[in-house]
Design an enzyme around this catalytic site. Sequence first.
Site, PDB file in Angstrom:
ATOM      1  N   CYS A   2      27.647 -40.635  15.382  1.00  0.00           N
ATOM      2  CA  CYS A   2      27.697 -40.878  13.952  1.00  0.00           C
ATOM      3  C   CYS A   2      28.198 -39.622  13.237  1.00  0.00           C
ATOM      4  O   CYS A   2      27.824 -38.509  13.595  1.00  0.00           O
ATOM      5  CB  CYS A   2      26.360 -41.259  13.339  1.00  0.00           C
ATOM      6  SG  CYS A   2      25.637 -42.729  14.040  1.00  0.00           S
ATOM      7  N   ARG A  27      33.080 -39.036  16.581  1.00  0.00           N
ATOM      8  CA  ARG A  27      31.633 -39.039  16.764  1.00  0.00           C
ATOM      9  C   ARG A  27      31.066 -40.452  16.890  1.00  0.00           C
ATOM     10  O   ARG A  27      29.865 -40.627  17.139  1.00  0.00           O
ATOM     11  CB  ARG A  27      30.949 -38.343  15.584  1.00  0.00           C
ATOM     12  CG  ARG A  27      31.333 -36.908  15.421  1.00  0.00           C
ATOM     13  CD  ARG A  27      30.681 -36.320  14.194  1.00  0.00           C
ATOM     14  NE  ARG A  27      29.249 -36.206  14.352  1.00  0.00           N
ATOM     15  CZ  ARG A  27      28.637 -35.170  14.900  1.00  0.00           C
ATOM     16  NH1 ARG A  27      29.340 -34.158  15.325  1.00  0.00           N
ATOM     17  NH2 ARG A  27      27.337 -35.139  15.005  1.00  0.00           N
ATOM     18  N   TRP A  75      27.984 -44.769  15.471  1.00  0.00           N
ATOM     19  CA  TRP A  75      27.832 -45.036  16.908  1.00  0.00           C
ATOM     20  C   TRP A  75      26.449 -45.652  17.039  1.00  0.00           C
ATOM     21  O   TRP A  75      25.439 -44.974  16.850  1.00  0.00           O
ATOM     22  CB  TRP A  75      27.936 -43.748  17.708  1.00  0.00           C
ATOM     23  CG  TRP A  75      27.896 -43.952  19.188  1.00  0.00           C
ATOM     24  CD1 TRP A  75      28.955 -44.232  20.000  1.00  0.00           C
ATOM     25  CD2 TRP A  75      26.757 -43.870  20.052  1.00  0.00           C
ATOM     26  NE1 TRP A  75      28.540 -44.340  21.309  1.00  0.00           N
ATOM     27  CE2 TRP A  75      27.197 -44.122  21.372  1.00  0.00           C
ATOM     28  CE3 TRP A  75      25.402 -43.617  19.846  1.00  0.00           C
ATOM     29  CZ2 TRP A  75      26.336 -44.128  22.468  1.00  0.00           C
ATOM     30  CZ3 TRP A  75      24.545 -43.626  20.932  1.00  0.00           C
ATOM     31  CH2 TRP A  75      25.022 -43.869  22.227  1.00  0.00           C
ATOM     32  N   ASN A 101      22.405 -39.778  10.323  1.00  0.00           N
ATOM     33  CA  ASN A 101      22.763 -39.540  11.722  1.00  0.00           C
ATOM     34  C   ASN A 101      21.474 -39.139  12.426  1.00  0.00           C
ATOM     35  O   ASN A 101      20.798 -38.214  11.977  1.00  0.00           O
ATOM     36  CB  ASN A 101      23.806 -38.399  11.781  1.00  0.00           C
ATOM     37  CG  ASN A 101      24.126 -37.967  13.194  1.00  0.00           C
ATOM     38  OD1 ASN A 101      23.957 -38.729  14.135  1.00  0.00           O
ATOM     39  ND2 ASN A 101      24.596 -36.751  13.335  1.00  0.00           N
ATOM     40  N   GLY A 102      21.116 -39.839  13.493  1.00  0.00           N
ATOM     41  CA  GLY A 102      19.865 -39.522  14.188  1.00  0.00           C
ATOM     42  C   GLY A 102      19.097 -40.804  14.469  1.00  0.00           C
ATOM     43  O   GLY A 102      19.651 -41.906  14.392  1.00  0.00           O
ATOM     44  N   GLU A 484      34.021 -34.516  38.401  1.00  0.00           N
ATOM     45  CA  GLU A 484      34.643 -34.471  37.083  1.00  0.00           C
ATOM     46  C   GLU A 484      35.852 -35.409  37.021  1.00  0.00           C
ATOM     47  O   GLU A 484      36.054 -36.108  36.028  1.00  0.00           O
ATOM     48  CB  GLU A 484      35.026 -33.014  36.746  1.00  0.00           C
ATOM     49  CG  GLU A 484      35.837 -32.809  35.487  1.00  0.00           C
ATOM     50  CD  GLU A 484      35.170 -33.307  34.212  1.00  0.00           C
ATOM     51  OE1 GLU A 484      33.999 -33.698  34.229  1.00  0.00           O
ATOM     52  OE2 GLU A 484      35.865 -33.326  33.175  1.00  0.00           O
ATOM     53  N   LYS A 488      36.233 -38.587  34.463  1.00  0.00           N
ATOM     54  CA  LYS A 488      37.373 -38.772  33.549  1.00  0.00           C
ATOM     55  C   LYS A 488      37.928 -40.179  33.693  1.00  0.00           C
ATOM     56  O   LYS A 488      38.189 -40.855  32.714  1.00  0.00           O
ATOM     57  CB  LYS A 488      38.495 -37.761  33.836  1.00  0.00           C
ATOM     58  CG  LYS A 488      38.251 -36.330  33.448  1.00  0.00           C
ATOM     59  CD  LYS A 488      38.189 -36.049  31.971  1.00  0.00           C
ATOM     60  CE  LYS A 488      36.807 -36.223  31.416  1.00  0.00           C
ATOM     61  NZ  LYS A 488      35.908 -35.148  31.355  1.00  0.00           N
ATOM     62  N   GLU A 491      35.453 -42.941  32.295  1.00  0.00           N
ATOM     63  CA  GLU A 491      35.154 -43.014  30.865  1.00  0.00           C
ATOM     64  C   GLU A 491      36.339 -43.469  30.014  1.00  0.00           C
ATOM     65  O   GLU A 491      36.132 -44.082  28.974  1.00  0.00           O
ATOM     66  CB  GLU A 491      34.525 -41.730  30.319  1.00  0.00           C
ATOM     67  CG  GLU A 491      35.399 -40.531  30.222  1.00  0.00           C
ATOM     68  CD  GLU A 491      34.653 -39.325  29.652  1.00  0.00           C
ATOM     69  OE1 GLU A 491      33.716 -39.482  28.865  1.00  0.00           O
ATOM     70  OE2 GLU A 491      35.037 -38.195  29.997  1.00  0.00           O
ATOM     71  N   HIS A 507      28.418 -41.143  55.359  1.00  0.00           N
ATOM     72  CA  HIS A 507      27.014 -41.569  55.294  1.00  0.00           C
ATOM     73  C   HIS A 507      26.821 -42.754  54.350  1.00  0.00           C
ATOM     74  O   HIS A 507      25.689 -43.027  53.951  1.00  0.00           O
ATOM     75  CB  HIS A 507      26.144 -40.389  54.856  1.00  0.00           C
ATOM     76  CG  HIS A 507      26.189 -39.240  55.818  1.00  0.00           C
ATOM     77  ND1 HIS A 507      25.607 -39.305  57.067  1.00  0.00           N
ATOM     78  CD2 HIS A 507      26.778 -38.036  55.744  1.00  0.00           C
ATOM     79  CE1 HIS A 507      25.812 -38.159  57.705  1.00  0.00           C
ATOM     80  NE2 HIS A 507      26.540 -37.378  56.927  1.00  0.00           N
ATOM     81  N   LYS A 606      31.842 -38.517  21.006  1.00  0.00           N
ATOM     82  CA  LYS A 606      32.160 -37.167  21.467  1.00  0.00           C
ATOM     83  C   LYS A 606      30.913 -36.308  21.579  1.00  0.00           C
ATOM     84  O   LYS A 606      30.737 -35.558  22.534  1.00  0.00           O
ATOM     85  CB  LYS A 606      33.151 -36.544  20.482  1.00  0.00           C
ATOM     86  CG  LYS A 606      33.584 -35.131  20.829  1.00  0.00           C
ATOM     87  CD  LYS A 606      34.482 -35.122  22.039  1.00  0.00           C
ATOM     88  CE  LYS A 606      34.910 -33.737  22.448  1.00  0.00           C
ATOM     89  NZ  LYS A 606      35.394 -33.726  23.840  1.00  0.00           N
TER      90      LYS A 606
HETATM   91  O1  M6R Z   1      29.257 -31.321  23.888  1.00  0.00           O
HETATM   92  P1  M6R Z   1      28.678 -31.332  25.262  1.00  0.00           P
HETATM   93  O2  M6R Z   1      29.459 -30.520  26.236  1.00  0.00           O
HETATM   94  O3  M6R Z   1      27.232 -30.961  25.280  1.00  0.00           O
HETATM   95  O4  M6R Z   1      28.770 -32.837  25.726  1.00  0.00           O
HETATM   96  C1  M6R Z   1      28.211 -33.247  26.941  1.00  0.00           C
HETATM   97  C2  M6R Z   1      28.701 -34.623  27.316  1.00  0.00           C
HETATM   98  O5  M6R Z   1      28.315 -35.572  26.364  1.00  0.00           O
HETATM   99  C3  M6R Z   1      30.227 -34.674  27.466  1.00  0.00           C
HETATM  100  O6  M6R Z   1      30.681 -33.733  28.390  1.00  0.00           O
HETATM  101  C4  M6R Z   1      30.681 -36.068  27.930  1.00  0.00           C
HETATM  102  O7  M6R Z   1      30.227 -36.319  29.213  1.00  0.00           O
HETATM  103  C5  M6R Z   1      32.206 -36.164  27.843  1.00  0.00           C
HETATM  104  N1  M6R Z   1      32.582 -37.407  27.242  1.00  0.00           N
HETATM  105  C6  M6R Z   1      32.861 -36.065  29.168  1.00  0.00           C
HETATM  106  O8  M6R Z   1      34.244 -36.182  29.087  1.00  0.00           O
END
Ligand code: M6R
Length: 611
Positions: A2, A27, A75, A101-102, A484, A488, A491, A507, A606
């Site tokens: 948000c 956000r 969000w 927001n929260g 990682e 990527k 997501e 395994h 984000k």
């Molecule tokens: O702002 P931050 O690094 O604390 O965020 C952590 C995760 O929310 C963030 O890395 C999320 O996994 C990304 N969308 C990954 O690409």
Amino acid sequence: MCGIVGYLGRNSAVPIVLAALKKLEYRGYDSSGIAIYNQDELKIYKEAGKIFELESALPKPELTMSNIAIAHTRWATHGEPNKKNAHPHHDKLKNIALVHNGIIENYKQLRDILCDHDDQVEGETDTEILAHVIGYFYNKHHSLEEAVRASLHLVEGTYGIAVFCKDNPKQMIAARKGSPLILGVSKDAYFLTSDVNAILTHTNKVIYLNDNEIAVLNEDNYLISTLDNVPVDPEIATIEWEASSIEKNGFKHFMLKEIFEQTTTVRHAFRGRLYDSMATARLGGLNMVPSDLRKVKRLQLLACGTSYYSCLLGKYLIERMARLHVEVEYASEYRYRNPIIEDDTLVFVVSQSGETADTLAAMKEASAKGARVMGITNGIGSTIARESDGGVYIYAGAEIGVASTKAFTSQVTILFLLGLLFGRMRGISPVQGIEYIKALRKIPAQIEEILKLNDKIREIAAKIKDSTNALYLGRDLHFPVALEGALKLKEISYIHAEGYPAAEMKHGPIALIDENMPVIAIAPKDVLYDKIISNLQEVVARKGRLFTIITEHDEQIEAMSEEVLIVPKTLSELQPILTVIPLQLLAYHVADLRELDVDQPRNLAKSVTVE
Ligand code: M6R
């Protein structure tokens, strides 16, 4: 998670607030809304979907009418992402508008206690109840400030809020607990925002509200106080970032631009931090003298998502370079686990945004136990930056794409510098230290080389874009890179992907391999090269489609692979900064070829500022 924006000034508020809101769309983007004052009325417009839906639905005359506005991009936490649940919300008499927001955790109790049966609570959200509660107290006290204070005293949970009342359209009230909120101050206006980037075109003078603080903004002045009404003398910070850093600059998506920026951002991460004459790193922000650092026997690295994977890599790096024990933990687990922190433990919280709720909570848990807590963050002036005992900025510039890319390589660069710093105190010789420094300085040019693979990577992406699963394999330092890479892909392309240590495949996951399964392996020539070749043979023997990231002159893996991507060779400790980049580009192109919303993938936000 948000985004909220507010404007109070002498200009037309709506265009200003909408432009700022668009910069916060990363956000959350499932619905949005705006509240304005027009001809003695409080008017609220909301729409499901992205902000352009709201913009197109706004009646044109409204664009110029109001000098006050609050707006929100959502969000969803409580209640479906639809028009009804979008913010702003209003009280029963439609005097007061609120964006939030929260999470108001006790909203059900508040509703039962304070909302009349005939209150028209339309939606299912916690925020709507807070609007009604503020309205309830407003009717008693006839002061918006008093009403907000009284309401927030009852609230359990987290909030960043902006509120105004139609009875006084020259006043806006904001408050914060656990969700970021920033007050921007210019000559003729006040701004509220969840993120400074949204208001940088108007002002770079900002006040970061602290938890349990209320800001009362009037046309010509503002007052900040605690929830208990103790006045606060706030510090006005000046932001140095340029507003232009949040444009796409000709790239189709922010994510692609951010991947390409890594030649610069990695350099920014180490610039001014290499201490050649002592063959070590200089990280002044830690606020620790060498004798303090010497006493550290154990590091704890806490983070979420991509930042967690950079920490995993940090463990490999720091343990190898400094022979210092490193524990890595998901911040969300750490906070409730009653972790053990000893006198010689130093805690690092790592977060691109510096605002991730779980990471903040982990930081608080570690601090409460008496640990010294350092932040590694990109968020200048973020909560982590302000509330940690010291730390290191990664200086990657605004990262807008929801999928984190440049922040990862910059975080890893900082963790490498930590490895060098601790390593030089614990066994790395000056000669070895210089070797590390020289290799690091070459990384930006090597990234430049990798970016030239972009077209080839798109061709490979075309080959795997219709897959339903993918397996990412790596060993040693490249295991976190595999994790990682898989994150990527899933997501932004919604293809299920798993990262695995290559040797663990036998395994279990090996059962998944058939001619439809793309296996993306990171296999540079290093100490475990022969071992990973055996693992990859197992893939080929089961007809898996092998795509590999390798280093130069590797005919053996080339012969086994459907496609190879060759990256330049560097020291093994730095190699992950290079091998991850083709994986970022691969995920990007797969998602783009699937015509998906790369920068704003479904269900994600984000900055996850709720638990
Ligand atoms: O702002 P931050 O690094 O604390 O965020 C952590 C995760 O929310 C963030 O890395 C999320 O996994 C990304 N969308 C990954 O690409």
